[in-house]
Structure formats: C-alpha cells, structure tokens
Enzyme design. Structure first.
Site, PDB file in Angstrom:
ATOM      1  N   ASP A  32      -5.791  -1.307 -10.624  1.00 54.42           N
ATOM      2  CA  ASP A  32      -5.362  -1.924  -9.721  1.00 54.42           C
ATOM      3  C   ASP A  32      -6.422  -3.030  -9.421  1.00 54.42           C
ATOM      4  OD1 ASP A  32      -3.646  -3.382  -7.759  1.00 54.42           O
ATOM      5  OD2 ASP A  32      -4.572  -1.885  -6.335  1.00 54.42           O
ATOM      6  N   PHE A  33      -6.013  -4.033  -8.812  1.00 52.97           N
ATOM      7  CA  PHE A  33      -7.292  -5.006  -8.393  1.00 52.97           C
ATOM      8  C   PHE A  33      -7.446  -5.088  -6.845  1.00 52.97           C
ATOM      9  CE2 PHE A  33      -9.053  -9.270  -7.228  1.00 52.97           C
ATOM     10  CZ  PHE A  33     -10.163  -9.173  -7.964  1.00 52.97           C
ATOM     11  N   ASP A  34      -6.681  -5.677  -6.104  1.00 51.59           N
ATOM     12  CA  ASP A  34      -6.754  -5.314  -4.461  1.00 51.59           C
ATOM     13  C   ASP A  34      -7.075  -3.966  -4.371  1.00 51.59           C
ATOM     14  OD1 ASP A  34      -6.608  -8.392  -3.557  1.00 51.59           O
ATOM     15  OD2 ASP A  34      -5.049  -8.387  -4.790  1.00 51.59           O
ATOM     16  N   ASP A 218      -4.507   2.007  -5.104  1.00 52.79           N
ATOM     17  CA  ASP A 218      -4.892   2.395  -3.806  1.00 52.79           C
ATOM     18  C   ASP A 218      -3.479   2.225  -2.742  1.00 52.79           C
ATOM     19  OD1 ASP A 218      -5.357  -0.555  -1.725  1.00 52.79           O
ATOM     20  OD2 ASP A 218      -4.614  -0.552  -3.786  1.00 52.79           O
TER      21      ASP A 218
END
Length: 281
Positions: A32-34, A218
């Site tokens: 994932d990124f954020d 997350d």
C-alpha cells in the site's frame, strides 16, 4: 532464517517468508502507499514516501520477481508522491492505482486506465450540496481522486463523530449512483464496485505467476488484499501479511502475520529483507 529479520508470529507467515527467501525470483512484494510507504498526513496532497523508501525498494527490487504498489490513489499521483519514476533499479516497478483501474509500469513510464464510471461524475457534482444538507460538519472536506471521490473527517472537531454521522448517508448516496462506500481511517470513499485491492492484487499475482506473495498495508481498504493473500495461501501459494502498525485499525493487526511500526518500520523491514535475500543466495 536470518536473525535480523522480524519473525512472523504465525506459522503461515513463517512459511510465506521462508518461501520468499527460498525462491525470491518468484516472489511478488506488494505494498500500500498511504500509511505504509508514506505517513498519514492531514492533507493527502502533502503525503510523500518515507525518505528511505526508494532506497529500500531499489535494494529489494533486483532480488525479487516483482514489486507492486497497490493504492486507491491515481497511479500517476502515487508515482509522483513516491518519487518512483526514472529511478535506476526500479525499472520493473508497477503501480496499480485506483484499486487496479489504473496501472503505471516503470518500464514504459505510462499509465493505462479503464473507462471511468459515470456515477463518479454524478456524485462529484452532488456531493457539496449533499454535505451541506447533512449538517456541514466544520473541517470535513472533499478530495477529488479522479475515478473516485473521498470525504475526509480527520480535520473535524470530532473526527469520529463526523465519520459515523456521515457513513450512513454517504452509503445511500453511493448506492443511488451505482457506487460503493469504502470506509478508511477518518475517510469515506465513494468509488465504483468491483474495484478493491484484493481484486487488483490477485489479478497481478496470477499475471506474473508468483510463487509467493508479501503484502503490507495499514487501513480498512487493505483488508481485501489480506483476504486475497489468505485465499492464495489456501490454494497453495505461500504468503506473508504485514501490518504497518496502527491503533486505529485493529482489524488489520489481528489478521497480520507481522506488525511493524508504521512506514519507518515497513521501510526498515524491506531493507532487511533485501539483505536477507542476498545472504540466502
């Protein structure tokens, strides 16, 4: 097992890590990124990858079969905010944006995208007035995401109360326009159905013929990706689930094989993983 690597707490996670170390050239590392590669910030437009993220990815990428960033952001935005374009060593990086509706390949530097869902444009036009009628919570704001629209409550005086108050009405609005509502960490995203990180990840794993898969996330939006890895494991493909630690999303931590301390922990884990793969070779 290399001692410097954190040890997964589950047997399936240990099997997944062992498979990755044994055959890294057949492994997919998906992230994932954020909240995973970048810290969560009040203004999503100010989010940037952790300062050591690109170095860790560059160290790991030549050692594994593929690295994919799987994000709800537009693919091009994730590439810019991550600083992924034109980096030596990341030539095979793939970014699956908008939950897989967009794809950026480093080898070409271009984005491929499906046709947009008409409901998104309708919601985009209706949403400001809709929020006013719903109570105009101070601090609540709309993020334009191209193929989706998100309503953030993190800046509200009472973020959780605003989140809960808007979840039902926004769910009805999404349904009316043929969309789905995806709750996250103080954000409610309205997006087309059939788009989630699990679908994107499973499709990519099939495409490359992965022998093992690691996924790190997350947020609630990462639960479908966790489910996809669990399904792959049940079908015989080893996998490791990593939670970028958050007290806001216990559902993810409870299903993870390994929890690390936010993006800094993810980046440190990726760097250690690169070292471990080289030592195993």
């Amino acid at each position: 097992m290399v001692n410097s690597l954190p040890h997964p707490t589950t047997s399936t996670g240990r099997d997944g890590l062992a498979a990755l170390l044994a055959r890294p050239a057949k492994a997919v590392v998906a992230l994932d990124f954020d909240g995973t590669l970048a810290e969560i910030v009040p203004d999503p437009e100010q989010a940037r990858a952790h300062p050591d993220a690109v170095a860790a990815l560059t160290a790991l990428a030549p050692e594994v079969g593929s690295i994919a960033v799987v994000t709800g952001r537009p693919a091009g935005v994730a590439v810019r905010y991550g600083g992924f374009a034109g980096v030596p060593g990341l030539e095979r990086l793939v970014v699956l944006g908008h939950y897989g509706a967009e794809r950026w390949d480093a080898v070409t530097g271009t984005v491929q995208a499906a046709a947009p869902h008409p409901g998104v444009a309708s919601v985009r036009a209706e949403l400001p007035g809709f929020l006013d009628r719903a109570g105009a919570w101070p601090g609540v704001w709309i993020e334009e995401k191209g193929r989706a629209v998100a309503v953030h409550t993190r800046r509200a005086l009472d973020p959780e109360r605003a989140f809960e108050a808007l979840k039902g009405p926004l769910g009805e609005l999404a349904t009316h326009h043929g969309l789905v509502l995806e709750p996250g960490r103080m954000v409610l995203e309205l997006r087309p159905p059939g788009m989630d990180k699990g679908v994107a990840l499973a499709g990519y794993v099939r495409e490359v013929g992965a022998g093992s898969v690691l996924y790190a996330g997350d947020d609630l939006g990462d639960l479908p990706a966790f489910a996809a890895v669990e399904k792959l494991r049940a079908d015989g493909t080893p996998g490791l689930l990593v939670c970028s630690g958050s007290t806001e999303v216990p559902e993810l931590a409870e299903r993870a094989d390994l929890a690390v301390r936010g993006p800094a922990g993810v980046v440190a884990f990726l760097a250690e993983l690169a070292r471990a793969v080289r030592e195993e070779a």
